[in-house]
Design an enzyme around this catalytic site. Structure first.
Site, PDB file in Angstrom:
ATOM      1  N   HIS A   5     -33.155 -15.441   8.248  1.00 15.63           N
ATOM      2  CA  HIS A   5     -32.839 -16.647   7.478  1.00 15.63           C
ATOM      3  C   HIS A   5     -33.632 -17.846   8.011  1.00 15.63           C
ATOM      4  CE1 HIS A   5     -29.615 -15.192   4.869  1.00 15.63           C
ATOM      5  NE2 HIS A   5     -29.155 -14.484   5.899  1.00 15.63           N
ATOM      6  N   GLU A  39     -25.141 -20.861  -2.231  1.00 16.92           N
ATOM      7  CA  GLU A  39     -26.125 -20.370  -3.200  1.00 16.92           C
ATOM      8  C   GLU A  39     -25.878 -20.908  -4.608  1.00 16.92           C
ATOM      9  OE1 GLU A  39     -26.005 -17.035  -0.076  1.00 16.92           O
ATOM     10  OE2 GLU A  39     -24.638 -18.499  -0.955  1.00 16.92           O
ATOM     11  N   TYR A  59     -13.916 -16.026   2.353  1.00 19.60           N
ATOM     12  CA  TYR A  59     -15.127 -16.475   1.678  1.00 19.60           C
ATOM     13  C   TYR A  59     -14.740 -17.220   0.399  1.00 19.60           C
ATOM     14  CZ  TYR A  59     -18.859 -14.770   4.624  1.00 19.60           C
ATOM     15  OH  TYR A  59     -19.737 -14.629   5.662  1.00 19.60           O
ATOM     16  N   ASP A  88     -27.441 -13.107  11.668  1.00 19.26           N
ATOM     17  CA  ASP A  88     -27.036 -12.149  10.635  1.00 19.26           C
ATOM     18  C   ASP A  88     -28.201 -11.795   9.720  1.00 19.26           C
ATOM     19  OD1 ASP A  88     -26.873 -14.914   9.784  1.00 19.26           O
ATOM     20  OD2 ASP A  88     -26.158 -14.132   7.872  1.00 19.26           O
ATOM     21  N   GLU A  89     -28.019 -10.712   8.990  1.00 10.64           N
ATOM     22  CA  GLU A  89     -28.902 -10.315   7.899  1.00 10.64           C
ATOM     23  C   GLU A  89     -30.373 -10.490   8.265  1.00 10.64           C
ATOM     24  OE1 GLU A  89     -26.009 -11.142   4.059  1.00 10.64           O
ATOM     25  OE2 GLU A  89     -27.235 -12.800   4.784  1.00 10.64           O
ATOM     26  N   ASP A  96     -16.472 -19.047  -1.460  1.00  8.54           N
ATOM     27  CA  ASP A  96     -17.477 -19.111  -2.528  1.00  8.54           C
ATOM     28  C   ASP A  96     -17.292 -17.961  -3.516  1.00  8.54           C
ATOM     29  OD1 ASP A  96     -18.258 -17.480  -0.324  1.00  8.54           O
ATOM     30  OD2 ASP A  96     -20.295 -17.375  -1.098  1.00  8.54           O
ATOM     31  N   ASP A 116     -31.982 -22.437   6.464  1.00  2.00           N
ATOM     32  CA  ASP A 116     -31.958 -21.110   5.853  1.00  2.00           C
ATOM     33  C   ASP A 116     -33.305 -20.842   5.207  1.00  2.00           C
ATOM     34  OD1 ASP A 116     -30.986 -18.657   4.392  1.00  2.00           O
ATOM     35  OD2 ASP A 116     -29.096 -19.380   5.198  1.00  2.00           O
ATOM     36  N   TRP A 145     -17.447 -11.552   9.873  1.00  2.54           N
ATOM     37  CA  TRP A 145     -17.490 -11.837   8.437  1.00  2.54           C
ATOM     38  C   TRP A 145     -17.518 -10.578   7.578  1.00  2.54           C
ATOM     39  CZ3 TRP A 145     -21.377 -10.885   4.738  1.00  2.54           C
ATOM     40  CH2 TRP A 145     -22.578 -10.359   5.227  1.00  2.54           C
TER      41      TRP A 145
END
Length: 764
Positions: A264, A471, A419, A327-328, A421, A190, A394
């Site tokens: 990422h 994270e 999720y 992603d992202e 987290d 990442d 997701w």
């Protein structure tokens, strides 16, 4: 079983008639069929296990099982072929690969399966039945016929953000395997670190696995970011990878490695910047949560670099899938890159989104050449170009629905249910999490096959996965807290047929699992043994009502309202408790032996003249996080706290709030909470003017104050402001709150309009 369920069961050879499972069978996940009988099997004395079938791997499964029950229960079993077997394992070709039959009689246990996986899962069931026995020495006489609903039953560990030592990864695999999960999604790269040794590119781990420090707190708790000043590093050698792959395989778990691209990817680009676009501002590793603008540049040499990496990845991980993220991926660098713009023109692509799809397609070809298939997050659908990639949905279920309708295989892992987290208990009391809220019950109630799909499309739903992103998960203890017991709910959703699921039964079964977790020194979330304390206005009684509940079975809640510590002699909760003033509620859960199970939960409620009153706003309020803004947020009796934004809402800097006090009321003062949070562009209120009216039309001013604050010290702070008013009567209270008009120099979003964050408004 109806035809629709038959389509999605993913069974290879065996389809049993599903009947309601027995209430006494203490097994997670719930099997397909259970028939309970009278009597027990004495495992302590009839303890020889024998397998004489064609799968040599089963003997290793038996050895692991014997080692586990010895370690967990002190129960000594043996596999002596010269001795009569009390537990007999037999091959049965007609069963599916993961299916098994378990028959327990008073004099013998017979397990049948067609493959090692089936035998492994049968012994997991036996282990749970041993756990459910008070003395851990016997099994109930029972017939179980079982097979999973879905072929993909996964969990995710994010090592990219924080490296977890090998022993901790193995512990997580052991725990997941106990509940018949069969896919370990290992997030290895990442923007914050690269954790996998690649022989051809040694700098990936020599430098790409090392960051100089890590951010402290949530993304919005501090500004500028605060750092711990401690180097964080760690990676897995290829020998360690081979070891963990074997370890997982022995427990019927296949590892799905994730190598992030095209976004990422900062950990790779920080040491091999030639594969980034020529335009870049910083290629240093990120120290905290966030997404770097620096991504792979889709030029030929980049794809050669990726091919080299994936070639080594494929040699290490024998499973059919490689996860590439997808992603992202910010498009900023591509927009400014001459090479990218030239490629868009050359390939006749519409925009950077189609360039993203082009990138995924090139990687898909590389994977196919290596004999592998790709998995990607639902962003891989962007760009409108056809893909064969399996999609992990997701961002809710929309991506999964679209992918299934297009013909792609799908793994459901929506952040609204899967999720792990996210917070699982009140953020006021919980360890720091990334945000959001998903309770144990929410996870359990998830149905992975959307109603929008046809029966044919539903076949493409391979299963589900629980994600524990890293994270804010730096240790195995924090991982365990976030995962358990919610990962058990994921396991039951993934394995059990919907008609066999029973939330109340599942929750009652958890009690024995907590004893298993204690044996394994697992740091679970203990909310199961704590009361949930909630408050709200009861409009019928015209009073503030506090409700207490617990999901722990066979338990009482004892509470106090005077600030004292609750004991076993305190009042037992039997219904709503009504408050007429500010009150500190403390409560504990006691078991059937009248033992307190956890430390008290403490919750303060504010009850005043505004509590429960409705109000109107001159402009809409908005959430500072992922929580919806409650329409009663400012008068619900619950004060805001930090670092979570759970009880806060942002509102324009300059707003009118009109509160209907329900009747003519004497107002002598107003108190409210505000805060400073630079990342949210929120600043504390500058002033407030109070007006009062008897009819809601003609208002007269009754008070005004301006506020000053300490110098901002870099951390989100709460301030409580009070305005003294004339003691006047009225029904409608108008508050004009004025905020700062400009953001201070150095704030992260200088062009943003400042806002005010508010929590509770108190009227005296």
């Amino acid at each position: 079983m109806n035809l629709f369920k038959l389509c999605v069961a993913n069974l290879v050879a065996l389809f049993w008639v599903v009947v309601p499972t027995a209430m006494g069978a203490n097994i997670i996940p719930q099997p397909s069929y259970i028939q309970e009988k009278q009597g027990t099997f004495d495992l302590a004395h009839n303890n020889n296990i024998l397998y004489a079938g064609k799968h040599p791997e089963v003997n290793q499964i038996i050895d692991n099982f014997m080692e586990q029950v010895l370690g967990d229960y002190g129960l000594s079993l043996q596999a002596n072929k010269s001795k009569k077997a009390g537990i007999l394992l037999q091959d049965k070709k007609s069963l599916g690969e993961e299916a098994y039959e378990l028959s327990v009689a008073a004099n013998k246990v017979v397990i049948k399966a067609s493959a090692p996986a089936g035998f492994f899962y049968a012994l997991r069931t036996v282990n749970q039945l041993v756990l459910a026995d008070e003395n851990h020495t016997s099994l109930p006489c029972i017939l179980v016929k079982d097979a999973p609903r879905f072929s993909y039953r996964g969990f995710l560990i994010d090592a990219g953000r924080y490296y977890l030592p090998l022993k901790d990864v193995k512990k997580a695999i052991d725990l997941a395997a106990n509940y018949k999960l069969n896919r370990f999604h290992w997030h290895l790269t990442d923007d914050q670190g690269w954790r996998l040794e690649i022989k051809k590119y040694p700098r990936l781990t020599e430098k790409g696995s090392v960051r100089s420090n890590s951010a402290i707190g949530t993304w919005d708790q501090y500004y500028p970011r605060h750092y711990d000043g401690k180097e964080h590093s760690g990676y897995y050698t290829q020998d360690e990878i081979r070891d963990i792959v074997r370890y997982a395989a022995d427990r019927q778990i296949t590892i799905v490695p994730e190598i992030e691209m095209p976004g990422h990817a900062l950990a790779a680009l920080s040491v091999y910047p030639e594969y980034a676009c020529s335009f870049h501002s910083s290629l240093d590793l990120m120290a905290g949560a966030g997404i770097s603008d620096q991504v792979y540049c889709p030029k030929p040499q980049t794809f050669l670099f990726i091919k080299d990496i994936l070639t080594e990845v494929a040699s290490l991980f024998p499973g059919e899938y490689i996860h590439i993220g997808g992603d992202e991926c910010p498009k900023t660098s591509w927009e400014q890159c001459e090479d990218c713009q030239a490629l868009i023109r050359k390939e006749n692509l519409k925009d950077e989104f189609e360039l993203h799809a082009y990138f995924i397609q090139q990687v898909e070809k590389i994977a196919e050449g290596l004999g592998r298939k790709l998995i990607g997050w639902d962003e891989v659908l962007e760009g409108g170009l056809p893909l064969k990639t399996t999609v992990m949905s997701w961002r809710g279920e929309a991506g999964g629905i679209k992918a299934a309708q297009l013909g792609n295989n799908v793994i459901m892992t929506p952040n609204t249910y899967c999720y792990l987290d996210y917070y699982q208990e009140n953020p006021e009391f919980a360890p720091l999490a990334i945000g959001g809220f998903i309770s144990l019950e929410q996870v359990y109630d998830y149905e992975p096959i959307p109603e929008a799909l046809t029966a044919e499309e539903a076949k493409r739903i391979m299963g589900i996965q629980g994600n524990i992103w890293g994270e804010y998960v730096a240790t195995i203890e924090k991982f365990e807290y976030m995962a358990f017991p919610r990962l058990l709910a994921i396991a039951e959703v993934a394995w059990s047929q919907p008609e066999n699921k029973n939330r109340e039964l599942f929750i009652s079964h958890l009690k024995k699992e907590f004893s298993f977790f204690r044996k394994r020194n697992v740091n679970t979330c203990r909310e199961y043994f704590r009361p949930r304390i909630q408050g709200g206005w009861d409009s019928e009684k015209g009073m503030y009502a506090v409700t207490l509940e617990t999901i722990c079975p066979d338990a009482d809640i004892r509470y106090t309202l005077d600030g004292s510590e609750p004991t076993v002699e305190s009042d037992i909760y039997e219904g709503p408790v009504y408050l007429t003033e500010n009150t500190c509620v403390k409560a504990v859960v006691t078991d059937e032996d009248n033992q307190i199970l956890e430390a008290p939960t403490v919750k303060n409620f504010l009850v005043n003249k505004a509590t429960g009153c409705t109000y109107t706003l001159s402009t809409d309020a908005w959430s500072l996080d992922w929580y919806p803004v409650k329409s009663t947020l400012f008068t619900d009796g619950v004060q805001g706290f930090t670092p979570s934004n759970y009880e806060w809402a942002a509102i324009a800097s300059g707003v009118e709030i009109v509160i209907d006090l329900k009747k003519n009321t004497t107002v002598s003062g107003v108190r409210f909470g505000t805060m400073v949070a630079p990342i949210n562009s929120t600043l504390p209120a500058k002033s407030m003017i109070c007006y009062l009216s008897k009819d809601g039309k003609e208002f007269r001013q009754i008070g005004e104050s301006t506020f000053s604050y300490p110098v901002y010290k870099g951390e989100k702070e709460i301030y409580h402001n009070y305005v003294k008013t004339d003691k006047k009567d009225g029904r409608y209270l108008k508050l004009v709150i004025n905020g700062q008009t400009e953001l201070p120099e150095g704030y992260p979003y200088p062009n943003a309009l400042p806002s005010i964050a508010l929590d509770e408004i108190e009227v005296f």
